[in-house]
Write an enzyme that holds these catalytic residues in place. Structure first.
Site, short mmCIF file in Angstrom:
data_model
loop_
_atom_site.label_atom_id
_atom_site.label_comp_id
_atom_site.label_asym_id
_atom_site.label_seq_id
_atom_site.Cartn_x
_atom_site.Cartn_y
_atom_site.Cartn_z
N SER A 11 3.38 0.27 -5.09
CA SER A 11 2.44 0.35 -3.97
C SER A 11 3.22 0.53 -2.68
CB SER A 11 1.60 -0.94 -3.89
OG SER A 11 0.99 -0.98 -2.61
N HIS A 36 1.08 4.34 -5.65
CA HIS A 36 -0.20 3.69 -5.36
C HIS A 36 -0.35 3.57 -3.84
CE1 HIS A 36 -3.52 0.92 -6.42
NE2 HIS A 36 -3.14 0.21 -5.38
N ASP A 38 -2.67 2.09 -0.81
CA ASP A 38 -3.70 1.09 -0.49
C ASP A 38 -4.33 1.37 0.85
OD1 ASP A 38 -3.71 -0.83 -2.69
OD2 ASP A 38 -1.60 -1.11 -2.16
N MET A 40 -7.08 0.34 3.55
CA MET A 40 -7.87 -0.84 3.94
C MET A 40 -8.59 -0.59 5.26
SD MET A 40 -5.07 -3.76 3.16
CE MET A 40 -4.19 -3.81 1.59
N HIS A 69 -6.25 3.88 -3.69
CA HIS A 69 -7.11 2.70 -3.87
C HIS A 69 -7.86 2.45 -2.57
CE1 HIS A 69 -7.10 -1.96 -4.70
NE2 HIS A 69 -8.31 -1.44 -4.68
N MET A 71 -10.03 0.49 -0.39
CA MET A 71 -10.64 -0.82 -0.10
C MET A 71 -11.49 -0.63 1.15
SD MET A 71 -7.35 -3.11 -1.12
CE MET A 71 -6.27 -1.71 -1.03
N MET A 140 -8.33 -6.13 -10.13
CA MET A 140 -7.50 -6.77 -9.12
C MET A 140 -6.99 -8.11 -9.65
SD MET A 140 -7.28 -4.80 -6.44
CE MET A 140 -6.23 -5.99 -5.59
N ASP A 178 -3.62 -4.64 -10.58
CA ASP A 178 -3.09 -4.48 -9.23
C ASP A 178 -3.05 -5.81 -8.49
OD1 ASP A 178 -2.38 -3.58 -6.72
OD2 ASP A 178 -4.29 -2.57 -6.31
C1 DX5 Z 1 -3.75 -5.50 -2.45
C2 DX5 Z 1 -3.33 -4.12 -2.91
C3 DX5 Z 1 -2.20 -4.10 -3.86
C4 DX5 Z 1 -0.92 -4.69 -3.31
C5 DX5 Z 1 0.12 -4.80 -4.37
O1 DX5 Z 1 -4.88 -5.40 -1.65
O2 DX5 Z 1 -4.43 -3.49 -3.54
O3 DX5 Z 1 -1.97 -2.78 -4.30
O4 DX5 Z 1 -0.40 -3.96 -2.26
O5 DX5 Z 1 1.24 -5.39 -3.81
P1 DX5 Z 1 2.02 -6.57 -4.55
O6 DX5 Z 1 2.56 -5.98 -5.82
O7 DX5 Z 1 3.10 -6.92 -3.57
O8 DX5 Z 1 1.05 -7.67 -4.82
ZN ZN Z 2 -4.03 -1.52 -4.56
#
Ligand code: DX5
Ligand code: ZN
Length: 219
Positions: A11, A36, A38, A40, A69, A71, A140, A178
């Site tokens: 990620s 990956h 993320d 947000m 991903h 969010m 998750m 994840d």
């Molecule tokens: C959390 C994300 C994950 C996160 C994973 O909201 O969806 O992808 O960044 O990071 P680690 O492996 O550090 O938990």
């Molecule tokens: Zn993620």
């Protein structure tokens, strides 16, 4: 299950953003299978990360599959822009779309792998009716919003239930896990039936990312 089905997805959230290109090359050279991303929005999760222009810049740094991903409380308007920026899979959360049919159709129409995600407290039952409409089921293993949190082993029973349902129906759906995944818990994730293992901190912050990726992948 064959081990060649297992993919490790670092990620980018755990990368040094001041050296984005180097960081991407570092994990790619170390053997990452996917990247990956993320995204947000400060609504669905209490944090902001990065958006479309960054995905577009990441696309120019790598040919790796960009596993995106979302969010986002309202992902609909952003599917096409993320696809245009270079996303290869687009994962939306079940919590924001109790009937995700239209979103999943749109993702498929755009030519992306269709992902559906559930938070740790969301029962997996809600995902079962959609298995025929997705390529990727994301479970998750931390509350979404932040990297570097501790893995929640209780979600493994949801991975097992999904694996069973997917295999019973003979569907080509990959299960992705994840949050907090590391060499210490990856074997349990794989045994439960997860195939795409996301790892931010455990790869980017490792002294030897290649070793971390091999340990997470199990070979
Ligand atoms: C959390 C994300 C994950 C996160 C994973 O909201 O969806 O992808 O960044 O990071 P680690 O492996 O550090 O938990
Ligand atoms: Zn993620």
């Amino acid at each position: 299950m064959k081990t060649h089905d297992i993919r490790v997805a670092p990620s980018l959230l755990a990368a040094d953003f001041a050296r984005m290109q180097e960081e991407i090359e570092r994990v790619e050279t170390a053997g990452a299978d996917l990247l990956h991303l993320d995204i947000m929005d400060g609504h669905f999760v209490p944090n902001l990360s990065y958006g479309i222009p960054i995905v577009e810049a990441v696309r120019r740094c790598t040919t790796m599959h960009l596993d995106t991903h979302l969010m986002l409380a309202e992902p609909g308007p952003y599917l096409e822009p993320f696809r245009a920026a270079g996303a290869d899979s687009l994962t939306v959360h079940l919590e924001v779309a109790h009937d995700p049919r239209a979103l999943l159709e749109e993702i498929g129409r755009l030519g992306c792998r269709r992902g559906l995600a559930v938070n740790p407290n969301t029962p997996v039952d809600g995902m079962l009716p959609w298995l025929e409409h997705i390529d990727l089921a994301l479970v998750m293993s931390v509350e979404p919003g932040f990297g570097g949190q501790s893995f929640m082993p209780e979600v493994l029973q949801k991975v097992r239930a999904l694996r069973q349902a997917i295999d019973a129906a003979g569907l080509p759906v990959d299960i992705e896990i994840d949050g907090g995944v590391s060499p210490a818990n990856a074997a349990r994730c794989r045994d439960a039936g997860a195939r795409w293992l996301v790892a931010g901190s455990a790869v980017f912050k490792a002294e030897d990312p290649a070793a971390a990726i091999r340990q997470i992948r199990g070979r």
